[in-house]
Design an enzyme around this catalytic site. Structure first.
Site, PDB file in Angstrom:
ATOM      1  N   SER A  52       3.783  -2.650  10.134  1.00  0.00           N
ATOM      2  CA  SER A  52       5.235  -2.713  10.332  1.00  0.00           C
ATOM      3  C   SER A  52       5.880  -4.014   9.839  1.00  0.00           C
ATOM      4  O   SER A  52       6.853  -4.490  10.429  1.00  0.00           O
ATOM      5  CB  SER A  52       5.599  -2.441  11.799  1.00  0.00           C
TER       6      SER A  52
ATOM      7  N   ASN B 251       0.865  -1.177   0.000  1.00  0.00           N
ATOM      8  CA  ASN B 251       0.000   0.000   0.000  1.00  0.00           C
ATOM      9  C   ASN B 251       0.902   1.227   0.000  1.00  0.00           C
ATOM     10  O   ASN B 251       1.566   1.505   0.993  1.00  0.00           O
ATOM     11  CB  ASN B 251      -0.897  -0.053   1.253  1.00  0.00           C
TER      12      ASN B 251
ATOM     13  N   GLU C 166      -4.861  -5.489  10.472  1.00  0.00           N
ATOM     14  CA  GLU C 166      -3.808  -4.496  10.704  1.00  0.00           C
ATOM     15  C   GLU C 166      -4.068  -3.769  12.027  1.00  0.00           C
ATOM     16  O   GLU C 166      -4.892  -2.840  12.058  1.00  0.00           O
ATOM     17  CB  GLU C 166      -3.808  -3.448   9.587  1.00  0.00           C
TER      18      GLU C 166
ATOM     19  N   GLU D 161      -6.583   4.192   8.238  1.00  0.00           N
ATOM     20  CA  GLU D 161      -6.385   5.621   7.980  1.00  0.00           C
ATOM     21  C   GLU D 161      -7.658   6.242   7.409  1.00  0.00           C
ATOM     22  O   GLU D 161      -7.942   7.416   7.632  1.00  0.00           O
ATOM     23  CB  GLU D 161      -5.168   5.824   7.064  1.00  0.00           C
TER      24      GLU D 161
ATOM     25  N   HIS E 170      -9.461   0.591   5.423  1.00  0.00           N
ATOM     26  CA  HIS E 170      -8.140   0.849   6.005  1.00  0.00           C
ATOM     27  C   HIS E 170      -8.288   1.791   7.194  1.00  0.00           C
ATOM     28  O   HIS E 170      -9.095   2.722   7.169  1.00  0.00           O
ATOM     29  CB  HIS E 170      -7.196   1.451   4.958  1.00  0.00           C
TER      30      HIS E 170
ATOM     31  N   LYS F  57       0.001   4.265  -0.077  1.00  0.00           N
ATOM     32  CA  LYS F  57      -0.617   5.412   0.627  1.00  0.00           C
ATOM     33  C   LYS F  57      -0.407   6.681  -0.212  1.00  0.00           C
ATOM     34  O   LYS F  57      -0.613   6.643  -1.417  1.00  0.00           O
ATOM     35  CB  LYS F  57      -0.071   5.522   2.045  1.00  0.00           C
TER      36      LYS F  57
ATOM     37  N   GLY G  71       2.961   1.786  10.803  1.00  0.00           N
ATOM     38  CA  GLY G  71       3.932   2.876  10.688  1.00  0.00           C
ATOM     39  C   GLY G  71       4.718   3.160  11.963  1.00  0.00           C
ATOM     40  O   GLY G  71       5.376   4.190  12.067  1.00  0.00           O
TER      41      GLY G  71
HETATM   42  P1  13P Z   1       3.226   0.050   7.620  1.00  0.00           P
HETATM   43  O1  13P Z   1       3.722  -1.172   6.919  1.00  0.00           O
HETATM   44  O2  13P Z   1       3.937   1.315   7.228  1.00  0.00           O
HETATM   45  O3  13P Z   1       3.148  -0.161   9.088  1.00  0.00           O
HETATM   46  O4  13P Z   1       1.721   0.277   7.114  1.00  0.00           O
HETATM   47  C1  13P Z   1       0.864  -0.813   7.107  1.00  0.00           C
HETATM   48  C2  13P Z   1      -0.353  -0.430   6.380  1.00  0.00           C
HETATM   49  O5  13P Z   1      -1.123   0.424   6.802  1.00  0.00           O
HETATM   50  C3  13P Z   1      -0.620  -1.106   5.095  1.00  0.00           C
HETATM   51  O6  13P Z   1      -1.914  -0.866   4.664  1.00  0.00           O
END
Ligand code: 13P
Length: 235
Positions: free
Chosen positions: A193, A6, A157, A90, A88, A8, A163
């Site tokens: 992560s 992803n 997740e 976010e 997701h 982002k 992150g």
């Molecule tokens: P990270 O791998 O940066 O922790 O993000 C995971 C994520 O949100 C994938 O959708």
């Protein structure tokens, strides 16, 4: 296994094209059998050469219309996009998407036959209340979602692992994935992560069928390394 990246709000269209080129040649040269799936930003959506499954990070549940800032089915169709990420954290927590809206999106894109990677995950305060509360929280995020949909993939997740460089222990990941497996037959990815250093341990766990990776996949060499780790596990 399914290894999804992803991006982002990272990478331009040109950088994305270059990334795909590198991944496609890595897959061909190393006979990678695992599925590579990438969610680029909307400006870089394109199915390009087809060795990679490309998905949208978001879209509105509509063919077209007056929804400023959103893209709909018509824009996805133009680039042959048939995969979408829904739920997701976010989008749930930063963009404020409600479960009701997510179910609406899910139903719409299910109707269109899309592969749907549906994300769930708990914030830290929920985890601190123990596994029973945590699993109840995840169940609520699955409310209204057709778990028998044939093109469904679930991504677990934990919000606090995204992150941050933190991950749950292997036992904790296995416990959650095993609890999810009781209700879900489709692939269950772990995200939060994941990086080259921990991919083998996480991907080897029972009921982990792949990963959804953010920052750890931004460097194409790292993503390719994780693809080959997935392949070597031969699950
Ligand atoms: P990270 O791998 O940066 O922790 O993000 C995971 C994520 O949100 C994938 O959708």
């Amino acid at each position: 296994m399914l290894i999804a990246a992803n991006f982002k709000t990272n990478k331009t269209r040109a950088q994305t094209r270059e990334y795909y080129r590198a991944v496609s040649s890595y897959i061909a040269e190393n006979n990678i059998a695992s599925e590579a799936m990438i969610f680029p930003p909307a400006t870089a959506l394109d199915s390009f050469d087809g060795a990679i499954s490309v998905g949208a990070q978001n879209a509105y549940a509509v063919e077209n219309g007056a929804f400023t800032g959103e893209i709909g089915l018509e824009q996805l169709d133009e680039f042959g996009i048939k995969t979408i990420l829904i739920g997701h954290s976010e989008r749930r927590h930063i963009l404020g998407e409600s479960q009701e809206l997510l179910v609406q999106k899910f139903d719409y894109f299910k109707e269109q036959g899309f592969t749907i990677v549906y994300c769930i995950g708990e914030p830290l305060e929920v985890r601190e209340e123990g596994s029973e509360v945590l699993i109840g929280y995840l169940d609520d995020q699955l409310e209204g979602i057709d778990l028998d949909y044939k093109n469904l993939v679930i991504a677990y997740e934990p919000v606090w692992a995204i992150g941050t460089g933190l991950t749950p222990s292997a036992d904790e990941v296995e416990l959650i994935h095993t609890a999810l497996r009781q209700k879900i037959e489709c692939k269950i990815l772990y995200g939060g992560s994941v990086k080259t250093a921990n991919a083998e341990e996480l991907l080897a766990l029972e009921n982990v069928d792949g990963a959804l990776i953010g920052s750890g996949a931004l460097k194409v060499d790292d993503y390719c390394t994780i693809l080959s780790i997935a392949d070597s596990l031969n699950k």
